[in-house]
Scaffold this motif. Structure first.
Motif, PDB file in Angstrom:
ATOM      1  N   ASN A 172      95.133  -8.521  86.169  1.00 13.79           N
ATOM      2  CA  ASN A 172      94.978  -9.440  85.047  1.00 13.79           C
ATOM      3  C   ASN A 172      95.360  -8.740  83.755  1.00 13.79           C
ATOM      4  O   ASN A 172      95.194  -7.522  83.616  1.00 13.79           O
ATOM      5  CB  ASN A 172      93.551  -9.998  84.971  1.00 13.79           C
ATOM      6  CG  ASN A 172      92.521  -9.036  85.539  1.00 13.79           C
ATOM      7  OD1 ASN A 172      92.094  -8.124  84.856  1.00 13.79           O
ATOM      8  ND2 ASN A 172      92.153  -9.224  86.804  1.00 13.79           N
ATOM      9  N   SER A 199      95.561  -9.141  79.275  1.00 12.59           N
ATOM     10  CA  SER A 199      95.058  -9.869  78.107  1.00 12.59           C
ATOM     11  C   SER A 199      95.605  -9.251  76.833  1.00 12.59           C
ATOM     12  O   SER A 199      96.037  -8.093  76.812  1.00 12.59           O
ATOM     13  CB  SER A 199      93.523  -9.858  78.072  1.00 12.59           C
ATOM     14  OG  SER A 199      93.018  -8.560  77.785  1.00 12.59           O
ATOM     15  N   ILE A 224      93.736 -14.287  77.929  1.00 14.82           N
ATOM     16  CA  ILE A 224      93.664 -13.588  79.200  1.00 14.82           C
ATOM     17  C   ILE A 224      94.244 -14.461  80.312  1.00 14.82           C
ATOM     18  O   ILE A 224      94.161 -15.701  80.255  1.00 14.82           O
ATOM     19  CB  ILE A 224      92.206 -13.195  79.538  1.00 14.82           C
ATOM     20  CG1 ILE A 224      92.147 -12.313  80.790  1.00 14.82           C
ATOM     21  CG2 ILE A 224      91.314 -14.415  79.681  1.00 14.82           C
ATOM     22  CD1 ILE A 224      90.800 -11.662  81.015  1.00 14.82           C
ATOM     23  N   LEU A 279      87.080 -10.996  83.274  1.00 16.41           N
ATOM     24  CA  LEU A 279      86.975 -11.233  81.833  1.00 16.41           C
ATOM     25  C   LEU A 279      85.981 -10.283  81.179  1.00 16.41           C
ATOM     26  O   LEU A 279      86.255  -9.721  80.117  1.00 16.41           O
ATOM     27  CB  LEU A 279      86.565 -12.685  81.563  1.00 16.41           C
ATOM     28  CG  LEU A 279      86.201 -13.033  80.112  1.00 16.41           C
ATOM     29  CD1 LEU A 279      87.403 -12.842  79.196  1.00 16.41           C
ATOM     30  CD2 LEU A 279      85.680 -14.469  80.026  1.00 16.41           C
ATOM     31  N   HIS A 324      87.477  -6.936  80.418  1.00 21.79           N
ATOM     32  CA  HIS A 324      88.412  -6.977  79.291  1.00 21.79           C
ATOM     33  C   HIS A 324      87.645  -7.000  77.967  1.00 21.79           C
ATOM     34  O   HIS A 324      87.981  -6.258  77.037  1.00 21.79           O
ATOM     35  CB  HIS A 324      89.314  -8.202  79.400  1.00 21.79           C
ATOM     36  CG  HIS A 324      90.400  -8.069  80.414  1.00 21.79           C
ATOM     37  ND1 HIS A 324      91.729  -7.910  80.077  1.00 21.79           N
ATOM     38  CD2 HIS A 324      90.354  -8.063  81.770  1.00 21.79           C
ATOM     39  CE1 HIS A 324      92.452  -7.821  81.184  1.00 21.79           C
ATOM     40  NE2 HIS A 324      91.640  -7.921  82.222  1.00 21.79           N
TER      41      HIS A 324
END
Length: 215
Positions: free
Chosen positions: A26, A28, A37, A73, A76
């Motif tokens: 992932n 972002s 993101i 998430l 991040h």
């Protein structure tokens, strides 16, 4: 080019380089106070603007609400909190870096180029269940003093002040992980000493120290 366009290009390059397979990671980036993101299950090699979710770090409000952000998430957000100057966070699964983690090894500075962009070492964070708040907090603690971290049996997290910087750091990390593994197969690899790293700082007027410490 805006941050989403840059992240789309980076995703394609990361997949093409074999640093991640499809949905195994992932990305972002910041846009003002908003974090953009990749969505849950996004294929990093086929990203479109619709694959990004906007998050406000304080309220965690996302838009559109029908699209779920990456399950990492929290990691991040923890990375951005630990490194306020960071504008980009990459979490991917590079095979050579993962191999080092399987051996229980951090990645020391092997070359001046490594030290310039990644600092004295990329530390190893012992295995913690992915997507958990525990992993997010632990990764943030390591990133506070380092621009990258190896996640044991999992992958890596890299931060940068730009997409280009994060991508370069990721590429250097994986390249040096491969070099280190090759050297380990033949004996005891020599890494740069603390004194040699200080000398690099001195002969460049602090350039190495600035690059490694300021995100």
């Amino acid at each position: 080019m805006n941050v989403i366009e840059e992240l789309i290009e980076a995703g394609r390059a990361i997949v093409a380089a074999g640093l991640v397979k499809g949905t195994g990671g992932n990305l972002s980036g910041r846009e003002g106070e908003i974090i953009l993101i990749t969505r849950s299950g996004a294929d990093l090699g086929r990203l479109t603007p619709a694959d990004f979710v906007a998050i406000h770090p304080k309220s965690k409000i996302q838009n559109p609400k029908s699209v779920r952000p990456s399950s990492e998430l929290a990691m991040h957000l923890s990375a951005y909190q630990a490194r306020p100057e960071a504008q980009v966070v990459f979490h991917v699964h590079p095979p050579k870096a993962i191999s080092l983690g399987l051996l229980g090894l951090a990645l020391p500075a092997l070359t001046p180029d490594f030290y310039l962009h990644l600092g004295p070492a990329v530390p190893l964070l012992p295995y913690i269940t992915p997507t958990t708040e525990a992993l997010a907090a632990a990764a943030g603690d390591v990133l506070r003093d380092n621009p990258a971290v190896l996640l044991q049996n999992h992958g890596v997290v890299v931060v940068g002040q730009s997409v280009a910087q994060a991508q370069l750091r990721l590429e250097l990390l994986e390249e040096h992980a491969a070099i280190y593994l090759d050297a380990l197969a033949g004996g005891r690899p020599r890494s740069l000493t603390a004194g040699e790293m200080r000398q690099l700082d001195e002969v460049t007027g602090g350039r190495y120290q600035v690059m490694s410490e300021k995100c």
